[in-house]
Design a protein around this motif. Structure first.
Motif, PDB file in Angstrom:
ATOM      1  N   LEU A   1      -1.601  -7.114  -2.051  1.00 37.58           N
ATOM      2  CA  LEU A   1      -2.069  -7.396  -0.642  1.00 37.58           C
ATOM      3  C   LEU A   1      -3.544  -6.838  -0.409  1.00 37.58           C
ATOM      4  O   LEU A   1      -3.628  -5.654  -1.115  1.00 37.58           O
TER       5      LEU A   1
ATOM      6  N   ALA B   1      -2.424  -3.180  -0.670  1.00 39.08           N
ATOM      7  CA  ALA B   1      -0.826  -2.969  -0.899  1.00 39.08           C
ATOM      8  C   ALA B   1      -0.273  -3.841  -1.958  1.00 39.08           C
ATOM      9  O   ALA B   1       0.021  -4.929  -2.569  1.00 39.08           O
ATOM     10  N   GLY B   2       1.377  -3.394  -2.279  1.00 35.29           N
ATOM     11  CA  GLY B   2       1.825  -4.424  -3.017  1.00 35.29           C
ATOM     12  C   GLY B   2       2.280  -3.219  -3.956  1.00 35.29           C
ATOM     13  O   GLY B   2       1.971  -2.618  -4.468  1.00 35.29           O
ATOM     14  N   ALA B   3       4.211  -3.662  -3.975  1.00 34.28           N
ATOM     15  CA  ALA B   3       4.839  -2.497  -4.663  1.00 34.28           C
ATOM     16  C   ALA B   3       4.913  -2.537  -6.132  1.00 34.28           C
ATOM     17  O   ALA B   3       4.448  -1.724  -6.958  1.00 34.28           O
TER      18      ALA B   3
ATOM     19  N   ASN C   1       0.992  -1.647  -6.730  1.00 32.47           N
ATOM     20  CA  ASN C   1       0.960  -0.092  -7.012  1.00 32.47           C
ATOM     21  C   ASN C   1       2.130   0.346  -8.429  1.00 32.47           C
ATOM     22  O   ASN C   1       1.312   1.520  -8.877  1.00 32.47           O
TER      23      ASN C   1
ATOM     24  N   LEU D   1      -1.624  -7.840   5.203  1.00 33.76           N
ATOM     25  CA  LEU D   1      -0.960  -6.527   6.666  1.00 33.76           C
ATOM     26  C   LEU D   1      -1.746  -5.636   6.508  1.00 33.76           C
ATOM     27  O   LEU D   1      -2.506  -5.362   6.415  1.00 33.76           O
TER      28      LEU D   1
ATOM     29  N   TYR E   1       3.457  -7.846   8.237  1.00 36.27           N
ATOM     30  CA  TYR E   1       2.884  -8.839   6.628  1.00 36.27           C
ATOM     31  C   TYR E   1       2.496 -10.074   7.565  1.00 36.27           C
ATOM     32  O   TYR E   1       2.479 -11.023   8.553  1.00 36.27           O
TER      33      TYR E   1
ATOM     34  N   ARG F   1       1.272 -13.395   4.771  1.00 34.15           N
ATOM     35  CA  ARG F   1       2.090 -13.224   3.967  1.00 34.15           C
ATOM     36  C   ARG F   1       3.156 -14.325   3.807  1.00 34.15           C
ATOM     37  O   ARG F   1       3.183 -15.106   2.836  1.00 34.15           O
TER      38      ARG F   1
ATOM     39  N   ILE G   1      10.941  -7.456  -3.688  1.00 32.86           N
ATOM     40  CA  ILE G   1      10.183  -8.232  -3.016  1.00 32.86           C
ATOM     41  C   ILE G   1       9.370  -9.808  -3.447  1.00 32.86           C
ATOM     42  O   ILE G   1       9.010 -10.514  -2.980  1.00 32.86           O
TER      43      ILE G   1
ATOM     44  N   ASN H   1      13.863  -1.743  -3.456  1.00 34.82           N
ATOM     45  CA  ASN H   1      12.349  -2.045  -2.212  1.00 34.82           C
ATOM     46  C   ASN H   1      12.866  -3.114  -1.298  1.00 34.82           C
ATOM     47  O   ASN H   1      11.870  -4.241  -1.046  1.00 34.82           O
TER      48      ASN H   1
ATOM     49  N   ARG I   1      13.354  -5.635   1.899  1.00 31.86           N
ATOM     50  CA  ARG I   1      12.620  -5.849   2.893  1.00 31.86           C
ATOM     51  C   ARG I   1      13.092  -6.265   3.379  1.00 31.86           C
ATOM     52  O   ARG I   1      12.522  -8.236   3.343  1.00 31.86           O
TER      53      ARG I   1
ATOM     54  N   VAL J   1       5.314   5.683   3.038  1.00 30.72           N
ATOM     55  CA  VAL J   1       5.162   3.755   2.130  1.00 30.72           C
ATOM     56  C   VAL J   1       4.930   4.717   1.005  1.00 30.72           C
ATOM     57  O   VAL J   1       3.743   4.834   1.221  1.00 30.72           O
ATOM     58  N   GLY J   2       5.070   4.014   0.407  1.00 35.08           N
ATOM     59  CA  GLY J   2       4.562   3.460  -1.479  1.00 35.08           C
ATOM     60  C   GLY J   2       4.976   4.824  -2.537  1.00 35.08           C
ATOM     61  O   GLY J   2       5.160   5.028  -4.122  1.00 35.08           O
TER      62      GLY J   2
ATOM     63  N   ASP K   1       7.730   3.480  -5.704  1.00 36.68           N
ATOM     64  CA  ASP K   1       6.513   3.304  -6.049  1.00 36.68           C
ATOM     65  C   ASP K   1       6.276   4.465  -6.660  1.00 36.68           C
ATOM     66  O   ASP K   1       6.240   3.830  -7.939  1.00 36.68           O
TER      67      ASP K   1
ATOM     68  N   ASP L   1      -0.872   3.226   0.054  1.00 40.04           N
ATOM     69  CA  ASP L   1      -0.055   3.108  -0.808  1.00 40.04           C
ATOM     70  C   ASP L   1      -0.265   3.217  -2.101  1.00 40.04           C
ATOM     71  O   ASP L   1       0.926   3.902  -2.961  1.00 40.04           O
TER      72      ASP L   1
END
Ligand SMILES: Nc1ncnc2c1ncn2[C@@H]1O[C@H](COP(=O)(O)OP(=O)(O)OP(=O)(O)O)[C@@H](O)[C@H]1O
Ligand SMILES: O=C(O)C(=O)C[C@H](O)[C@H](O)CO
Length: 317
Positions: free
Chosen positions: A17, A39-41, A44, A96, A110, A112, A141, A172, A174, A261-262, A265, A301
């Protein structure tokens, strides 16, 4: 650039993202200045592994827009293989916005819901690409984005296991991405038990199992599939358990937390890279703690994720 024929160490799939994070503390609707970042798990984790020289590929679907160009250029610059990122002309790339806080977790909103990533489906599953990797990393996610994404995630994990590959899974959680709590718990647990290395946070483990202690949570999963369960304990570090051993590995001291955050990850990057390099489980968890600590010291992140020299320097302190 790497082609599809090259062997990967790790493959992952998910939704990268574009993130706009606030430059000032305050409520998001009051903020006028944001910085742009990726970003984005899963992306990352892909970047973190690539910075440690693990050949990593990200499978994703993006829109045909400037957000997608930015994401692909950033991943490519980081050495992540993007040859399996496809483009949708009908749907946009997701984004986001994230607030800045003096302490605690920031607020994330978000944009998305109708993004291209939620259309990833079984017809996008490229067997040879996945099979070219030693290891699959997944999070819930990407599975939560749509029914087709859930099916894709289930198939990817089952397929890689059948191929004799290892699979790691970070829940993770959400909740906003799921229909309701029950659907989330059932869905996430269905995927968790397909993994070999399961990496929940303590709060997530409690929510998913109803048990309170790290040991009871670990046992719940060890009886159902995974051979390794590592439970993240925030600044305290992490608890690990297998059928043979268990223990706590203390966290690293962080003077100032910039953004929480992060961290998860970063932790996954440490554990996965460590286990793939043949470290013992406590050593790999220690590396996870180190990268988790480095991640909370930076605002983006993924900008705290270290290269090998930075990681070794930090772990020596
Ligand atoms: N304040 C901190 N100080 C030192 N280490 C930390 C801190 N916060 C997190 N870590 C490290 O990062 C790891 C992961 O953090 P955490 O337990 O918050 O995971 P998480 O809830 O999955 O994170 P995320 O918010 O990214 O989903 C921890 O196990 C710890 O090793
Ligand atoms: O929150 C999400 O869905 C994201 O993927 C964005 C963040 O980068 C992610 O939460 C970090 O783990």
């Amino acid at each position: 650039m790497m082609t599809k024929q090259n062997k990967l160490d790790v493959v992952t799939f998910g939704e990268p993202l574009v993130m706009f994070y606030a430059n000032e503390i305050g409520e998001l609707d009051q903020i006028n200045s944001f910085s742009k970042a990726l970003a984005g798990a899963e992306s990352n984790v892909a970047i973190g592994l690539s910075r440690l020289s693990h050949r990593t590929g990200l499978v994703a679907k993006l829109g045909n827009d400037s957000f997608a160009s930015f994401i692909k250029a950033t991943l490519q610059h980081e050495g992540v293989d993007i040859s399996s990122i496809s483009t949708s002309d009908e749907r946009p790339t997701g984004m986001l916005i994230k607030s800045k806080v003096a302490s605690g977790d920031p607020k994330v909103e978000y944009f998305r819901k109708f993004a291209a990533a939620s259309t990833l489906n079984l017809s996008d599953f490229d067997h040879s690409y996945f099979e070219s990797a030693r290891h699959l990393h997944a999070t819930s996610i990407s599975a939560a984005l749509s029914d087709e994404c859930f099916e894709f995630a289930t198939f990817a994990m089952e397929h890689m296991k059948r191929q004799g590959k290892t699979v790691s899974f970070d829940p993770n959680l959400r909740p906003v991405l799921w229909k309701d709590e029950k659907t989330m718990i059932e869905g996430v647990n269905k995927l968790a038990i397909l993994s070999d290395w399961f990496l929940p946070g303590l709060g997530e483990g409690k929510r998913l199992t109803g048990y309170d202690t790290p040991e009871a949570i670990a046992d719940f999963y060890l009886e159902r599939g995974p051979s390794i369960v590592v439970i993240k304990l925030g600044p305290e570090g992490a608890y690990y358990k297998t059928k043979e051993s268990q223990g706590i590995v203390n966290g690293f001291k962080v003077e100032q937390v910039i953004d929480t955050v992060g961290a998860g990850d970063g932790f996954a990057v440490g554990v996965i890279s460590g286990l793939l390099e043949g470290l013992t489980l406590p050593e790999a968890v220690k590396r996870g703690n180190a990268i988790g600590a480095l991640a909370v010291m930076s605002p983006g992140d993924m900008d705290g994720l270290p290269d090998r020299a930075k990681l070794e320097g930090f772990m020596k302190i």
